[in-house]
Design an enzyme around this catalytic site. Sequence first.
Site, PDB file in Angstrom:
ATOM      1  N   SER A 295     -54.040  44.386  47.451  1.00 25.06           N
ATOM      2  CA  SER A 295     -53.397  43.397  46.637  1.00 25.06           C
ATOM      3  C   SER A 295     -53.624  42.083  47.526  1.00 25.06           C
ATOM      4  O   SER A 295     -53.200  40.871  47.374  1.00 25.06           O
ATOM      5  CB  SER A 295     -52.183  43.178  45.905  1.00 25.06           C
ATOM      6  OG  SER A 295     -51.157  43.650  47.028  1.00 25.06           O
TER       7      SER A 295
ATOM      8  N   ASN B  71     -40.794  47.701  47.021  1.00 23.27           N
ATOM      9  CA  ASN B  71     -40.293  47.277  45.797  1.00 23.27           C
ATOM     10  C   ASN B  71     -39.434  46.030  45.789  1.00 23.27           C
ATOM     11  O   ASN B  71     -39.600  45.156  44.826  1.00 23.27           O
ATOM     12  CB  ASN B  71     -39.744  48.303  44.823  1.00 23.27           C
ATOM     13  CG  ASN B  71     -40.957  49.433  44.950  1.00 23.27           C
ATOM     14  OD1 ASN B  71     -42.090  49.088  45.420  1.00 23.27           O
ATOM     15  ND2 ASN B  71     -40.335  50.649  44.527  1.00 23.27           N
TER      16      ASN B  71
ATOM     17  N   THR C   8     -50.967  10.807   9.626  1.00 23.84           N
ATOM     18  CA  THR C   8     -50.451  12.400   9.078  1.00 23.84           C
ATOM     19  C   THR C   8     -51.717  13.038   8.615  1.00 23.84           C
ATOM     20  O   THR C   8     -52.643  12.178   8.023  1.00 23.84           O
ATOM     21  CB  THR C   8     -49.452  12.278   8.138  1.00 23.84           C
ATOM     22  OG1 THR C   8     -49.917  11.647   6.921  1.00 23.84           O
ATOM     23  CG2 THR C   8     -48.025  11.875   8.722  1.00 23.84           C
ATOM     24  N   HIS C   9     -51.894  13.982   8.526  1.00 26.84           N
ATOM     25  CA  HIS C   9     -53.263  14.868   8.358  1.00 26.84           C
ATOM     26  C   HIS C   9     -54.543  14.019   8.737  1.00 26.84           C
ATOM     27  O   HIS C   9     -55.685  13.955   8.402  1.00 26.84           O
ATOM     28  CB  HIS C   9     -53.376  14.813   6.717  1.00 26.84           C
ATOM     29  CG  HIS C   9     -52.162  15.014   6.043  1.00 26.84           C
ATOM     30  ND1 HIS C   9     -51.966  16.480   5.614  1.00 26.84           N
ATOM     31  CD2 HIS C   9     -51.008  14.637   5.679  1.00 26.84           C
ATOM     32  CE1 HIS C   9     -50.919  16.609   5.078  1.00 26.84           C
ATOM     33  NE2 HIS C   9     -50.358  15.283   4.979  1.00 26.84           N
TER      34      HIS C   9
ATOM     35  N   SER D  14     -73.948  12.854  31.392  1.00 23.68           N
ATOM     36  CA  SER D  14     -74.577  13.897  31.206  1.00 23.68           C
ATOM     37  C   SER D  14     -76.090  13.953  31.796  1.00 23.68           C
ATOM     38  O   SER D  14     -76.430  12.938  32.485  1.00 23.68           O
ATOM     39  CB  SER D  14     -75.193  13.775  29.629  1.00 23.68           C
ATOM     40  OG  SER D  14     -76.283  14.371  29.151  1.00 23.68           O
TER      41      SER D  14
ATOM     42  N   LYS E  60     -74.043   8.924  27.876  1.00 19.67           N
ATOM     43  CA  LYS E  60     -72.857   9.526  27.853  1.00 19.67           C
ATOM     44  C   LYS E  60     -71.685   9.023  28.685  1.00 19.67           C
ATOM     45  O   LYS E  60     -72.286   9.049  30.167  1.00 19.67           O
ATOM     46  CB  LYS E  60     -73.303  10.999  27.648  1.00 19.67           C
ATOM     47  CG  LYS E  60     -73.953  11.720  26.767  1.00 19.67           C
ATOM     48  CD  LYS E  60     -73.217  11.373  25.380  1.00 19.67           C
ATOM     49  CE  LYS E  60     -71.998  12.454  25.060  1.00 19.67           C
ATOM     50  NZ  LYS E  60     -72.480  13.620  24.775  1.00 19.67           N
TER      51      LYS E  60
ATOM     52  N   ASN F 166     -68.427  11.118  29.315  1.00 20.98           N
ATOM     53  CA  ASN F 166     -67.602  12.220  28.482  1.00 20.98           C
ATOM     54  C   ASN F 166     -66.134  12.566  28.873  1.00 20.98           C
ATOM     55  O   ASN F 166     -65.873  12.461  30.554  1.00 20.98           O
ATOM     56  CB  ASN F 166     -68.346  13.758  28.917  1.00 20.98           C
ATOM     57  CG  ASN F 166     -69.700  13.671  28.105  1.00 20.98           C
ATOM     58  OD1 ASN F 166     -69.763  13.221  27.050  1.00 20.98           O
ATOM     59  ND2 ASN F 166     -70.606  14.292  28.589  1.00 20.98           N
TER      60      ASN F 166
ATOM     61  N   TYR G 210     -39.685  50.675  39.326  1.00 21.35           N
ATOM     62  CA  TYR G 210     -41.027  50.075  39.687  1.00 21.35           C
ATOM     63  C   TYR G 210     -42.019  50.729  39.311  1.00 21.35           C
ATOM     64  O   TYR G 210     -42.010  51.931  39.630  1.00 21.35           O
ATOM     65  CB  TYR G 210     -41.100  49.623  41.158  1.00 21.35           C
ATOM     66  CG  TYR G 210     -42.324  49.168  41.760  1.00 21.35           C
ATOM     67  CD1 TYR G 210     -42.599  47.812  41.739  1.00 21.35           C
ATOM     68  CD2 TYR G 210     -43.254  50.107  42.039  1.00 21.35           C
ATOM     69  CE1 TYR G 210     -43.714  47.310  42.142  1.00 21.35           C
ATOM     70  CE2 TYR G 210     -44.573  49.427  42.524  1.00 21.35           C
ATOM     71  CZ  TYR G 210     -44.860  48.009  42.467  1.00 21.35           C
ATOM     72  OH  TYR G 210     -46.025  47.647  42.916  1.00 21.35           O
TER      73      TYR G 210
ATOM     74  N   GLN H  60     -48.161  45.084  40.232  1.00 16.86           N
ATOM     75  CA  GLN H  60     -48.824  44.272  41.103  1.00 16.86           C
ATOM     76  C   GLN H  60     -49.770  43.348  40.212  1.00 16.86           C
ATOM     77  O   GLN H  60     -50.259  42.222  40.887  1.00 16.86           O
ATOM     78  CB  GLN H  60     -49.774  45.379  41.833  1.00 16.86           C
ATOM     79  CG  GLN H  60     -50.732  44.565  42.928  1.00 16.86           C
ATOM     80  CD  GLN H  60     -51.100  45.679  43.976  1.00 16.86           C
ATOM     81  OE1 GLN H  60     -50.342  46.301  44.858  1.00 16.86           O
ATOM     82  NE2 GLN H  60     -52.507  46.097  44.054  1.00 16.86           N
TER      83      GLN H  60
ATOM     84  N   LYS I  11     -49.238  39.320  39.570  1.00 20.95           N
ATOM     85  CA  LYS I  11     -49.514  38.089  40.607  1.00 20.95           C
ATOM     86  C   LYS I  11     -50.644  37.082  39.974  1.00 20.95           C
ATOM     87  O   LYS I  11     -50.441  36.021  40.022  1.00 20.95           O
ATOM     88  CB  LYS I  11     -49.520  38.540  41.906  1.00 20.95           C
ATOM     89  CG  LYS I  11     -48.112  38.673  42.422  1.00 20.95           C
ATOM     90  CD  LYS I  11     -48.398  39.978  43.675  1.00 20.95           C
ATOM     91  CE  LYS I  11     -47.294  40.621  43.852  1.00 20.95           C
ATOM     92  NZ  LYS I  11     -47.461  41.813  42.986  1.00 20.95           N
TER      93      LYS I  11
HETATM   94  N1  ARG Z   1     -48.410  45.249  46.382  1.00 16.85           N
HETATM   95  C1  ARG Z   1     -47.087  45.615  45.556  1.00 16.85           C
HETATM   96  C2  ARG Z   1     -47.045  44.927  44.436  1.00 16.85           C
HETATM   97  O1  ARG Z   1     -47.327  43.675  44.281  1.00 16.85           O
HETATM   98  C3  ARG Z   1     -46.068  45.830  46.698  1.00 16.85           C
HETATM   99  C4  ARG Z   1     -45.174  46.907  46.241  1.00 16.85           C
HETATM  100  C5  ARG Z   1     -45.655  48.304  46.551  1.00 16.85           C
HETATM  101  N2  ARG Z   1     -44.551  49.317  46.015  1.00 16.85           N
HETATM  102  C6  ARG Z   1     -45.173  50.474  46.148  1.00 16.85           C
HETATM  103  N3  ARG Z   1     -44.452  51.477  45.802  1.00 16.85           N
HETATM  104  N4  ARG Z   1     -46.536  50.849  46.192  1.00 16.85           N
HETATM  105  O2  ARG Z   1     -46.358  45.316  43.502  1.00 16.85           O
END
Ligand code: ARG
Length: 468
Positions: A29, A116, A161-162, A283, A289, A291, A323, A328, A331
């Site tokens: 990640s 975690n 309205t409408h 355009s 145009k 836009n 967890y 992950q 994010k």
């Molecule tokens: N990169 C992980 C996440 O975003 C961090 C936590 C990882 N924990 C684990 N037990 N593998 O969730």
Amino acid sequence: MSQSESSQYTWAGRFSEPMSELVKRYTASVGFDRRMWRQDIRASLAHATMLAQQRIIGRQDLADIERGMAQVAREIETGDFVWSLDLEDVHLNIEKRLTALVGDAGKRLHTGRSRNDQVATDIRLYLRDAIDDILILLDTFQDRLLDLAEKEAATPLPGCTHLQVAQPVTFGHHLLAYCEMARRDAERFADCRRRTNRLPLGAAALAGTTYPIDRHLVAELLGFEGVCENSLDAVSDRDFAIEFCAASALTMMHFSRLSEELVLWMNPRFGFIRIADRFCTGSSIMPQKKNPDVPELARGKTGRVYGHLLALLTLMKGQPLAYNKDNQEDKEPLFDAVDTVSDTLRIFAEMIPGIACNPERMREALRQGFATATDLADYLTRKGLPFRDAHEAVGLAVRRAEELGVDLARLPLSELRRFSALVEDDVFAVLTIDGSLAARNHFGGTAPTQVLAAVSRARARRAPPATG
Ligand code: ARG
């Protein structure tokens, strides 16, 4: 695996072969969670401070960690830091570099902590900062709207309205409707911030830790208003991220509605507004145009934020406590929601002062739409005709005006009197657009004086409280 090969991997002790390249790429990640590096370092320093305070690590360890982290932060800031996919995420990347810089103290940092609770803490810190930025942006956007609403407090706009002309409203009043939406948006973000601003750290992997930690101290050091009370919930809860996406989805929906109106108003058939050229594009094929790309994109990006909300809801729905690695996946949607809402707010705050309206076109549309018909019905009702009868009489008058190709105010008195003998020459004050606007003179109404009062109220609400 040889000792030197295996020492690359944090959990190598338990494993007999290195992770496959594909799995490494699939599970890493660091490509996206590195944007939380500041929060990760901040949280680590608070954790280390607490560990030292509780005598779980030594004073010297803390000093080493602080020195090392300052160096890590410098390296990341200058771009000298080498991010490694082998180290999976932002947490392990930073910890490894810290350890390379300060040795054993770096290895002690993770005492009583798990990734975690670490990641849960980082996201909350990140989101808290993001919400604070968004609240400022929402304020700026409202300020710009209020300025324009004040300027256009008496400019008549066809209220629809409408999407059919209904009654005259002032352009200022119309803009203030969006100001109300933005105000509710801000309330929602502020409310979400309260639940975001609680500390998960100390939950460790899921069950808490055997060390004599002080979670309240960490919360205080990080500016959290509270501590997550259950360790299992602390590491698995992502409600705050979902709430944020829900608040973002609503905010984007408001901007999408405004965008839709701006696009329509810019069409020459309406011709109500012009948006400054710097917010428009041309355009590649049609030389004439211009836009309205910015509102169009805001309308389009609304869909992706809705998608993020649904992605997070779906992400969580099948997860058993506590967890799971699924988390992950929280994010990228969250970060993209933050970016999209923030950029949209920023660009609209800039664009609003670049809106110029064409009051003549607005008046023309009002006349063509017989927008003061209700005013005429109200006039007859005030003179004693039951409203339903007045409604019918005015309907006939509108038909006549349409035949003659004039608006109601241009019908001669004799024509108007054919529909009701109650009509006298005071009727024309009622039939004008400005008369219609001025008559809606109550709290929350569209009369120019009410618009100005609403602008002042909105400004007063946001002014910092007087000191002393
Ligand atoms: N990169 C992980 C996440 O975003 C961090 C936590 C990882 N924990 C684990 N037990 N593998 O969730």
